[in-house]
Every structure is written in structure tokens, then in C-alpha cells.
Design a protein around this motif. Structure first.
Motif, mmCIF file in Angstrom:
data_model
loop_
_atom_site.group_PDB
_atom_site.id
_atom_site.type_symbol
_atom_site.label_atom_id
_atom_site.label_comp_id
_atom_site.label_asym_id
_atom_site.label_seq_id
_atom_site.Cartn_x
_atom_site.Cartn_y
_atom_site.Cartn_z
ATOM 1 N N THR A 281 0.839 -1.197 0.000
ATOM 2 C CA THR A 281 0.000 0.000 0.000
ATOM 3 C C THR A 281 0.879 1.254 0.000
ATOM 4 O O THR A 281 1.772 1.396 0.837
ATOM 5 N N LEU A 282 0.608 2.141 -0.974
ATOM 6 C CA LEU A 282 1.369 3.380 -1.136
ATOM 7 C C LEU A 282 0.439 4.571 -1.039
ATOM 8 O O LEU A 282 -0.742 4.485 -1.398
ATOM 9 N N THR A 283 0.969 5.701 -0.590
ATOM 10 C CA THR A 283 0.180 6.935 -0.522
ATOM 11 C C THR A 283 0.894 8.037 -1.302
ATOM 12 O O THR A 283 2.124 8.086 -1.363
ATOM 13 N N LEU A 284 0.102 8.926 -1.883
ATOM 14 C CA LEU A 284 0.634 10.054 -2.647
ATOM 15 C C LEU A 284 0.796 11.244 -1.709
ATOM 16 O O LEU A 284 -0.180 11.727 -1.130
ATOM 17 N N PRO A 285 2.021 11.742 -1.538
ATOM 18 C CA PRO A 285 2.208 12.889 -0.643
ATOM 19 C C PRO A 285 1.562 14.150 -1.203
ATOM 20 O O PRO A 285 1.425 14.311 -2.416
ATOM 21 N N SER A 286 1.179 15.040 -0.307
ATOM 22 C CA SER A 286 0.567 16.308 -0.727
ATOM 23 C C SER A 286 1.677 17.288 -1.093
ATOM 24 O O SER A 286 2.142 18.079 -0.268
ATOM 25 N N ALA B 9 -6.530 12.866 -0.319
ATOM 26 C CA ALA B 9 -5.606 11.783 -0.008
ATOM 27 C C ALA B 9 -5.809 10.672 -1.028
ATOM 28 O O ALA B 9 -6.921 10.185 -1.207
ATOM 29 N N ALA B 10 -4.721 10.292 -1.706
ATOM 30 C CA ALA B 10 -4.780 9.204 -2.693
ATOM 31 C C ALA B 10 -3.948 8.035 -2.178
ATOM 32 O O ALA B 10 -2.784 8.199 -1.802
ATOM 33 N N THR B 11 -4.561 6.856 -2.171
ATOM 34 C CA THR B 11 -3.905 5.639 -1.711
ATOM 35 C C THR B 11 -3.995 4.597 -2.811
ATOM 36 O O THR B 11 -5.060 4.417 -3.416
ATOM 37 N N LEU B 12 -2.895 3.904 -3.064
ATOM 38 C CA LEU B 12 -2.863 2.869 -4.097
ATOM 39 C C LEU B 12 -2.454 1.557 -3.442
ATOM 40 O O LEU B 12 -1.446 1.491 -2.732
#
Length: 308
Positions: A125-130, A143-146
Motif C-alpha cells: 500500500t502506497l500513498t501520494l504525498p501532498s 488523499a490518494a492511496t494505491l
């Protein structure tokens, strides 16, 4: 330079199943990647762009295509694999957004968690930083999570939550390059009856009347209001590639053929023969409007069956 290192990510490693490395001997880059090994398949995912570049089910040909001429650099998208498109597709629904396909595919994503389930599947699980770019473009409160689940199937889930005080509008896509034996022997099934925008004909609206979409020239089609499962018939490799979508109402299919390939310097002259893009997307008329506090989930699950 990448902000995360294999050493700093060691706490997320899973012995014999998930490790982190810089670079790859075949692709010759210095980006950080996760290498996943399961009983059913292997995969490679770069933190740059949260970009999957390899998924190989055991005993089959590679399912994902990456151009041998692709750049692997922090400020450039990768040609091939599965680029993540967000918060817009192409230049956006109004044609005014830059960079092309948004910031997600040229941003280093952050590792949030890893998991090994009892069946041997591995989830990353990865998250896109702001980033300042996202904040400047109005998406800083999202918040985007992949989530990648690797095993007999490849399951990818993109989750976007609006933490702001006003609705947001965005587009999204998993721009999958499927590896095939020969584009001239490839068809896609599941789009019959859909209306599409033909980008090769000034975005003219057309209808896919035939059961199978055949590739006989350069194709760039945005099929609207379609959520049905799809099958890529890879006749040259004697297999079918099955795609099941969730939370996606747009399907895009693309191949540059010999006509457009010379205009794309990160494709080899014969690349067009060996891939077809069939993409899980929400774009154009199907773009998402997300109210404050709400979450949208889009998913794509892929598996392969061999033909006798």
C-alpha cells in the motif's frame, strides 16, 4: 534523489516475499523499487509514480510491457508498465491541465504498509504525498492511496478521499500496457455497444458495433459508460488476459501503430507490435465529483488463462 531508501524501508520488508532495492540490472535505473515474490507470480513496483513495471504469473509470458527505450528518471514518466493517472487524464476534461496525465506518475509515493496473507498473496500500500504542485492545483486536501495485491491475480485499487471543505472534480486512470505477442493478432472483447470518443478523428463520437475490437491501425479510443469485464485475446501467445473493473465507467484503448511510434522517442521502432493499452479510467463525461468527507474507490483486477 529518492527520499526513501531500501534501508529506511526495511521495516516493511517481508522475508522471502518482498524486498526493496535501488535500480534494476535489466532496466538500468537508480530509483527505489519493491520486488515481490509469491507462489503464483512475481512483480516489481517503483515508488516513482507508484509504477508497476512487471507482473509475471508463474509459467506464463510477461503480462506487462515496458519500452526498452523508456526513461527512468525522477522527473519523467515511465513508458509502459501501469502508469497511474491522477488528478486528471491527458490534459483534463477541459484540455487545459498540465502536466499531461497529472502529477501522480512523476511523484515518489510513500510506503504505508505491506502484508502477506495466508494464501501467499502480498499487498503493498502506497500513498501520494501532498506536494506543492498538488496543493497549487487545488488537490492538496485530497488523499490518494494505491493498493497492489500480487498473487494469482493482480489487483490494484486507487482510493481518493476529499478531506477539504468543498467538492473536488478529478479524473483517474490505470494506463495498463499489456504485453502481447503481436498486435495484429490481438482483439479486445467487452466493449460492444459502447459509445467512444475517437481521438484519432477529432474526438468524434462513435459506437463500437462489433463484438471484438480489432487492431488494424493506430487506435486511441475513450469508451464511455462502460463497467463490464474485458478480455484481451492474445492469440500469438495463446492466452486470454481478463480485466474486471470496479468504480470505473471509462475504458481507454490505445496503440500507436507504426504511424505514431516515430513521434514517441521513448518507444522502440517495433514496440507497437508488442503491447496494447486497455485502461481502467474515469475521464471526460465520467469524471468524478467528490463531496467533502467522501471517498471514491476504483479498482482493476487482472488474471490470465492459457488456451489449448
Amino acid at each position: 534523489m529518492p527520499t526513501q531508501t531500501p534501508e529506511s524501508l526495511q521495516k516493511f520488508a517481508i522475508q522471502d516475499h518482498l524486498t526493496f532495492h535501488v535500480g534494476n540490472g535489466n532496466l538500468n535505473h537508480d530509483l527505489v523499487e519493491a520486488r515481490i515474490v509469491t507462489p503464483a507470480s512475481e512483480a516489481t513496483i517503483l515508488l516513482h509514480g507508484a509504477h508497476l513495471t512487471r507482473w509475471n504469473p508463474t509459467g506464463t509470458e510477461p503480462v506487462i510491457y515496458v519500452s526498452p527505450k523508456s526513461a527512468f528518471a525522477e522527473d519523467k514518466p515511465i513508458r509502459g508498465g501501469i502508469p497511474v493517472l491522477y488528478p486528471w487524464f491527458a490534459s483534463g476534461w477541459d484540455g487545459q491541465h498540465q502536466p499531461m496525465h497529472g502529477f501522480a506518475r512523476i511523484t515518489e509515493w510513500t510506503v504505508q504498509s505491506t502484508h502477506l496473507d495466508p494464501h501467499g498473496d502480498v499487498t503493498l500500500t502506497l500513498t501520494l504525498p501532498s506536494t506543492p504542485d498538488l496543493q497549487k492545483s487545488g488537490y492538496g486536501q485530497c488523499a490518494a492511496t494505491l493498493r497492489f495485491r500480487v498473487g494469482k491475480e493482480l489487483a490494484i485499487t486507487l482510493e481518493v478521499t476529499n478531506h477539504g471543505s468543498a467538492p473536488i472534480v478529478f479524473e483517474e486512470g490505470l494506463h495498463t500496457y499489456f504485453a502481447i505477442g503481436d498486435i495484429r493478432q490481438t482483439t479486445t472483447e467487452g466493449l460492444q455497444g459502447t459509445t467512444y470518443l475517437d481521438k484519432r478523428d477529432n474526438f468524434a463520437k462513435k459506437v463500437q458495433t462489433e463484438r471484438l475490437l480489432h487492431y488494424t491501425r493506430d487506435v486511441d479510443q475513450v469508451h464511455l459508460n462502460t463497467a463490464t469485464p474485458l478480455t484481451v485475446h492474445d492469440a500469438a501467445n495463446r492466452r486470454d488476459i481478463h480485466i474486471v473493473k470496479g468504480g470505473s465507467d471509462t475504458t481507454v484503448t490505445w496503440n500507436p501503430w507504426s504511424v505514431m511510434t516515430p513521434t514517441l522517442p521513448d518507444l522502440a521502432p517495433d514496440s507497437w507490435e508488442h503491447f496494447v493499452c486497455v485502461e481502467t479510467v474515469n475521464a471526460a463525461d465520467n469524471r468524478i465529483t467528490l463531496a467533502p468527507g467522501q471517498t471514491h474507490v476504483m479498482s482493476s483486477t487482472v488474471h490470465v488463462t492459457k488456451l489449448a
